[in-house]
Design a protein around this motif. Structure first.
Motif, PDB file in Angstrom:
ATOM      1  N   ASP A   3       0.834  -1.194   0.000  1.00  0.00           N
ATOM      2  CA  ASP A   3       0.000   0.000   0.000  1.00  0.00           C
ATOM      3  C   ASP A   3       0.876   1.254   0.000  1.00  0.00           C
ATOM      4  O   ASP A   3       1.776   1.371   0.807  1.00  0.00           O
ATOM      5  CB  ASP A   3      -0.892   0.050   1.247  1.00  0.00           C
ATOM      6  CG  ASP A   3      -1.974  -0.992   1.223  1.00  0.00           C
ATOM      7  OD1 ASP A   3      -2.475  -1.333   2.285  1.00  0.00           O
ATOM      8  OD2 ASP A   3      -2.292  -1.459   0.124  1.00  0.00           O
ATOM      9  N   THR A   4       0.623   2.161  -0.937  1.00  0.00           N
ATOM     10  CA  THR A   4       1.413   3.374  -1.033  1.00  0.00           C
ATOM     11  C   THR A   4       0.903   4.384  -0.031  1.00  0.00           C
ATOM     12  O   THR A   4      -0.274   4.721  -0.029  1.00  0.00           O
ATOM     13  CB  THR A   4       1.313   3.945  -2.463  1.00  0.00           C
ATOM     14  OG1 THR A   4       1.723   2.942  -3.374  1.00  0.00           O
ATOM     15  CG2 THR A   4       2.186   5.163  -2.596  1.00  0.00           C
ATOM     16  N   ALA A   5       1.807   4.918   0.815  1.00  0.00           N
ATOM     17  CA  ALA A   5       1.380   5.840   1.856  1.00  0.00           C
ATOM     18  C   ALA A   5       1.083   7.214   1.270  1.00  0.00           C
ATOM     19  O   ALA A   5       0.049   7.804   1.540  1.00  0.00           O
ATOM     20  CB  ALA A   5       2.450   5.924   2.927  1.00  0.00           C
ATOM     21  N   VAL A   6       2.044   7.746   0.487  1.00  0.00           N
ATOM     22  CA  VAL A   6       1.888   9.030  -0.174  1.00  0.00           C
ATOM     23  C   VAL A   6       2.102   8.793  -1.672  1.00  0.00           C
ATOM     24  O   VAL A   6       3.172   8.335  -2.069  1.00  0.00           O
ATOM     25  CB  VAL A   6       2.887  10.075   0.344  1.00  0.00           C
ATOM     26  CG1 VAL A   6       2.639  11.418  -0.335  1.00  0.00           C
ATOM     27  CG2 VAL A   6       2.779  10.221   1.865  1.00  0.00           C
ATOM     28  N   SER A   7       1.104   9.090  -2.448  1.00  0.00           N
ATOM     29  CA  SER A   7       1.204   8.852  -3.880  1.00  0.00           C
ATOM     30  C   SER A   7       1.034  10.160  -4.642  1.00  0.00           C
ATOM     31  O   SER A   7       0.302  11.057  -4.207  1.00  0.00           O
ATOM     32  CB  SER A   7       0.168   7.826  -4.342  1.00  0.00           C
ATOM     33  OG  SER A   7      -1.138   8.276  -4.034  1.00  0.00           O
ATOM     34  N   GLN A   8       1.717  10.243  -5.764  1.00  0.00           N
ATOM     35  CA  GLN A   8       1.646  11.427  -6.615  1.00  0.00           C
ATOM     36  C   GLN A   8       1.412  11.002  -8.046  1.00  0.00           C
ATOM     37  O   GLN A   8       1.945   9.982  -8.483  1.00  0.00           O
ATOM     38  CB  GLN A   8       2.968  12.202  -6.597  1.00  0.00           C
ATOM     39  CG  GLN A   8       3.370  12.792  -5.290  1.00  0.00           C
ATOM     40  CD  GLN A   8       4.716  13.491  -5.363  1.00  0.00           C
ATOM     41  OE1 GLN A   8       5.588  13.248  -4.529  1.00  0.00           O
ATOM     42  NE2 GLN A   8       4.909  14.370  -6.334  1.00  0.00           N
ATOM     43  N   THR A   9       0.684  11.825  -8.759  1.00  0.00           N
ATOM     44  CA  THR A   9       0.515  11.615 -10.198  1.00  0.00           C
ATOM     45  C   THR A   9       0.558  12.954 -10.908  1.00  0.00           C
ATOM     46  O   THR A   9       0.041  13.954 -10.412  1.00  0.00           O
ATOM     47  CB  THR A   9      -0.833  10.923 -10.508  1.00  0.00           C
ATOM     48  OG1 THR A   9      -1.892  11.696  -9.935  1.00  0.00           O
ATOM     49  CG2 THR A   9      -0.857   9.500  -9.986  1.00  0.00           C
ATOM     50  N   PRO A  10       1.190  12.992 -12.085  1.00  0.00           N
ATOM     51  CA  PRO A  10       1.924  11.907 -12.719  1.00  0.00           C
ATOM     52  C   PRO A  10       3.340  11.783 -12.151  1.00  0.00           C
ATOM     53  O   PRO A  10       3.789  12.661 -11.430  1.00  0.00           O
ATOM     54  CB  PRO A  10       1.960  12.349 -14.176  1.00  0.00           C
ATOM     55  CG  PRO A  10       2.021  13.838 -14.087  1.00  0.00           C
ATOM     56  CD  PRO A  10       1.175  14.221 -12.902  1.00  0.00           C
ATOM     57  N   LYS A  11       4.047  10.752 -12.519  1.00  0.00           N
ATOM     58  CA  LYS A  11       5.436  10.618 -12.090  1.00  0.00           C
ATOM     59  C   LYS A  11       6.351  11.459 -12.969  1.00  0.00           C
ATOM     60  O   LYS A  11       7.351  12.005 -12.506  1.00  0.00           O
ATOM     61  CB  LYS A  11       5.866   9.157 -12.136  1.00  0.00           C
ATOM     62  CG  LYS A  11       7.269   8.943 -11.574  1.00  0.00           C
ATOM     63  CD  LYS A  11       7.602   7.473 -11.371  1.00  0.00           C
ATOM     64  CE  LYS A  11       8.983   7.342 -10.721  1.00  0.00           C
ATOM     65  NZ  LYS A  11       9.344   5.932 -10.452  1.00  0.00           N
ATOM     66  N   TYR A  12       6.010  11.528 -14.247  1.00  0.00           N
ATOM     67  CA  TYR A  12       6.772  12.350 -15.185  1.00  0.00           C
ATOM     68  C   TYR A  12       5.809  13.287 -15.892  1.00  0.00           C
ATOM     69  O   TYR A  12       4.681  12.907 -16.227  1.00  0.00           O
ATOM     70  CB  TYR A  12       7.481  11.480 -16.234  1.00  0.00           C
ATOM     71  CG  TYR A  12       8.499  10.525 -15.663  1.00  0.00           C
ATOM     72  CD1 TYR A  12       8.163   9.202 -15.394  1.00  0.00           C
ATOM     73  CD2 TYR A  12       9.789  10.944 -15.379  1.00  0.00           C
ATOM     74  CE1 TYR A  12       9.095   8.322 -14.864  1.00  0.00           C
ATOM     75  CE2 TYR A  12      10.731  10.074 -14.849  1.00  0.00           C
ATOM     76  CZ  TYR A  12      10.371   8.769 -14.593  1.00  0.00           C
ATOM     77  OH  TYR A  12      11.293   7.900 -14.064  1.00  0.00           O
ATOM     78  N   LEU A  13       6.290  14.503 -16.148  1.00  0.00           N
ATOM     79  CA  LEU A  13       5.461  15.495 -16.823  1.00  0.00           C
ATOM     80  C   LEU A  13       6.363  16.340 -17.705  1.00  0.00           C
ATOM     81  O   LEU A  13       7.240  17.048 -17.209  1.00  0.00           O
ATOM     82  CB  LEU A  13       4.747  16.361 -15.778  1.00  0.00           C
ATOM     83  CG  LEU A  13       3.720  17.375 -16.262  1.00  0.00           C
ATOM     84  CD1 LEU A  13       2.670  16.727 -17.148  1.00  0.00           C
ATOM     85  CD2 LEU A  13       3.050  18.035 -15.061  1.00  0.00           C
ATOM     86  N   VAL A  14       6.189  16.212 -18.998  1.00  0.00           N
ATOM     87  CA  VAL A  14       6.948  16.997 -19.962  1.00  0.00           C
ATOM     88  C   VAL A  14       5.953  17.888 -20.688  1.00  0.00           C
ATOM     89  O   VAL A  14       4.955  17.393 -21.220  1.00  0.00           O
ATOM     90  CB  VAL A  14       7.688  16.092 -20.967  1.00  0.00           C
ATOM     91  CG1 VAL A  14       8.505  16.960 -21.936  1.00  0.00           C
ATOM     92  CG2 VAL A  14       8.593  15.108 -20.236  1.00  0.00           C
ATOM     93  N   THR A  15       6.239  19.187 -20.712  1.00  0.00           N
ATOM     94  CA  THR A  15       5.266  20.119 -21.274  1.00  0.00           C
ATOM     95  C   THR A  15       5.965  21.330 -21.855  1.00  0.00           C
ATOM     96  O   THR A  15       7.159  21.564 -21.631  1.00  0.00           O
ATOM     97  CB  THR A  15       4.272  20.545 -20.184  1.00  0.00           C
ATOM     98  OG1 THR A  15       3.221  21.319 -20.778  1.00  0.00           O
ATOM     99  CG2 THR A  15       4.961  21.373 -19.101  1.00  0.00           C
ATOM    100  N   GLN A  16       5.232  22.100 -22.601  1.00  0.00           N
ATOM    101  CA  GLN A  16       5.778  23.289 -23.239  1.00  0.00           C
ATOM    102  C   GLN A  16       5.633  24.494 -22.319  1.00  0.00           C
ATOM    103  O   GLN A  16       4.717  24.574 -21.479  1.00  0.00           O
ATOM    104  CB  GLN A  16       5.042  23.569 -24.559  1.00  0.00           C
ATOM    105  CG  GLN A  16       5.193  22.479 -25.605  1.00  0.00           C
ATOM    106  CD  GLN A  16       6.561  22.457 -26.233  1.00  0.00           C
ATOM    107  OE1 GLN A  16       7.229  23.481 -26.325  1.00  0.00           O
ATOM    108  NE2 GLN A  16       7.012  21.277 -26.653  1.00  0.00           N
ATOM    109  N   MET A  17       6.513  25.449 -22.505  1.00  0.00           N
ATOM    110  CA  MET A  17       6.422  26.727 -21.796  1.00  0.00           C
ATOM    111  C   MET A  17       5.064  27.357 -22.041  1.00  0.00           C
ATOM    112  O   MET A  17       4.536  27.284 -23.161  1.00  0.00           O
ATOM    113  CB  MET A  17       7.496  27.675 -22.335  1.00  0.00           C
ATOM    114  CG  MET A  17       8.656  27.874 -21.408  1.00  0.00           C
ATOM    115  SD  MET A  17       9.750  29.247 -21.891  1.00  0.00           S
ATOM    116  CE  MET A  17       9.585  29.334 -23.626  1.00  0.00           C
ATOM    117  N   GLY A  18       4.502  27.952 -21.012  1.00  0.00           N
ATOM    118  CA  GLY A  18       3.239  28.654 -21.152  1.00  0.00           C
ATOM    119  C   GLY A  18       2.020  27.804 -20.849  1.00  0.00           C
ATOM    120  O   GLY A  18       0.915  28.332 -20.649  1.00  0.00           O
TER     121      GLY A  18
END
Lengths: 114, 115
Positions: free
Chosen positions: B1-16
């Motif tokens: 069981d994950t105690a603290v989870s985050q999504t997404p793990k990776y995030l690639v995006t453009q400026m703005g």
């Protein structure tokens, strides 16, 4: 301003030897100190903590020493293993009432040589 | 069981662009945090919520807006992303900011890359 810092950014230790990671803090109001371990690609993980009314605290293979006179904190790892390779952070929290943030030091990278 | 989870793990995006990172903890903690870790591994707190109430708000551009719908969730929305926002963002939780036990439990991090 107040800060928490480390003397050695990188520490290389032979497997089986003891490791000592040092940390200097400058906020005399701090009453709680924590060591975290961050492995590559993961979040920091709690190792051990110590309150300002103590000088030493021991865990499993780890010992934290606190010298309030010179505002110095150290983490000793006994019989260092390859799995101990990580970045280690000291952190401190002032006892000034209300909600107080934990301030992290700059981190020391521990490299264990097999 | 994950105690603290985050999504997404990776995030690639453009400026703005505008993006959000979500965080959830199943530890029953009252306090949650957002940290930013730069390329030199320096961890700096951005925000902290205690039971849905903002208690720590560091000097962060107002393009960053945290939201806590309940004490188990703390999301981070970033508007008009800039190159300098590239970093690893960690969510954490602790029993309570006023508690004598201040151990923070960290999520796995969200690696944000702004192009």
């Amino acid at each position: 301003g107040e800060s928490v810092g480390l003397h050695l950014p990188t520490l290389s230790v032979q497997e089986g030897d003891n490791s000592i990671i040092n940390c200097a803090y400058s906020n005399s109001a701090s009453d709680y100190f924590i060591w975290y371990k961050q492995e590559s690609g993961k979040g920091p993980q709690f190792i051990i903590d110590i309150r300002s009314n103590m000088d030493k605290r021991q865990g499993q293979r780890v010992t934290v020493l606190l010298n309030k006179t010179v505002k110095h904190l150290s983490l000793q790892i006994a019989a260092t293993q390859p799995g101990d390779s990580a970045v280690y952070f000291c952190a401190e929290r002032p006892n000034s009432g209300g909600y107080q943030k934990v301030t992290f030091g700059t981190g020391t990278k521990l490299q264990v040589i097999p | 069981d994950t105690a603290v989870s985050q999504t997404p793990k990776y995030l690639v995006t453009q400026m703005g662009n505008d993006k959000s990172i979500k965080c959830e903890q199943n530890l029953g903690h009252d306090t949650m945090y957002w940290y930013k870790q730069d390329s030199k591994k320096f961890l700096k707190i951005m925000f902290s919520y205690n039971n849905k109430e903002l208690i720590i708000n560091e000097t962060v551009p107002n393009r960053f807006s945290p939201k806590s719908p309940d004490k188990a969730h703390l999301n981070l929305h970033i508007n008009s992303l800039e190159l300098g926002d590239s970093a690893v963002y960690f969510c954490a939780s602790s029993q309570g900011a006023r508690s004598r036990v201040e151990t923070q439990y960290f999520g796995p991090g969200t690696r944000l890359l702004v192009l």
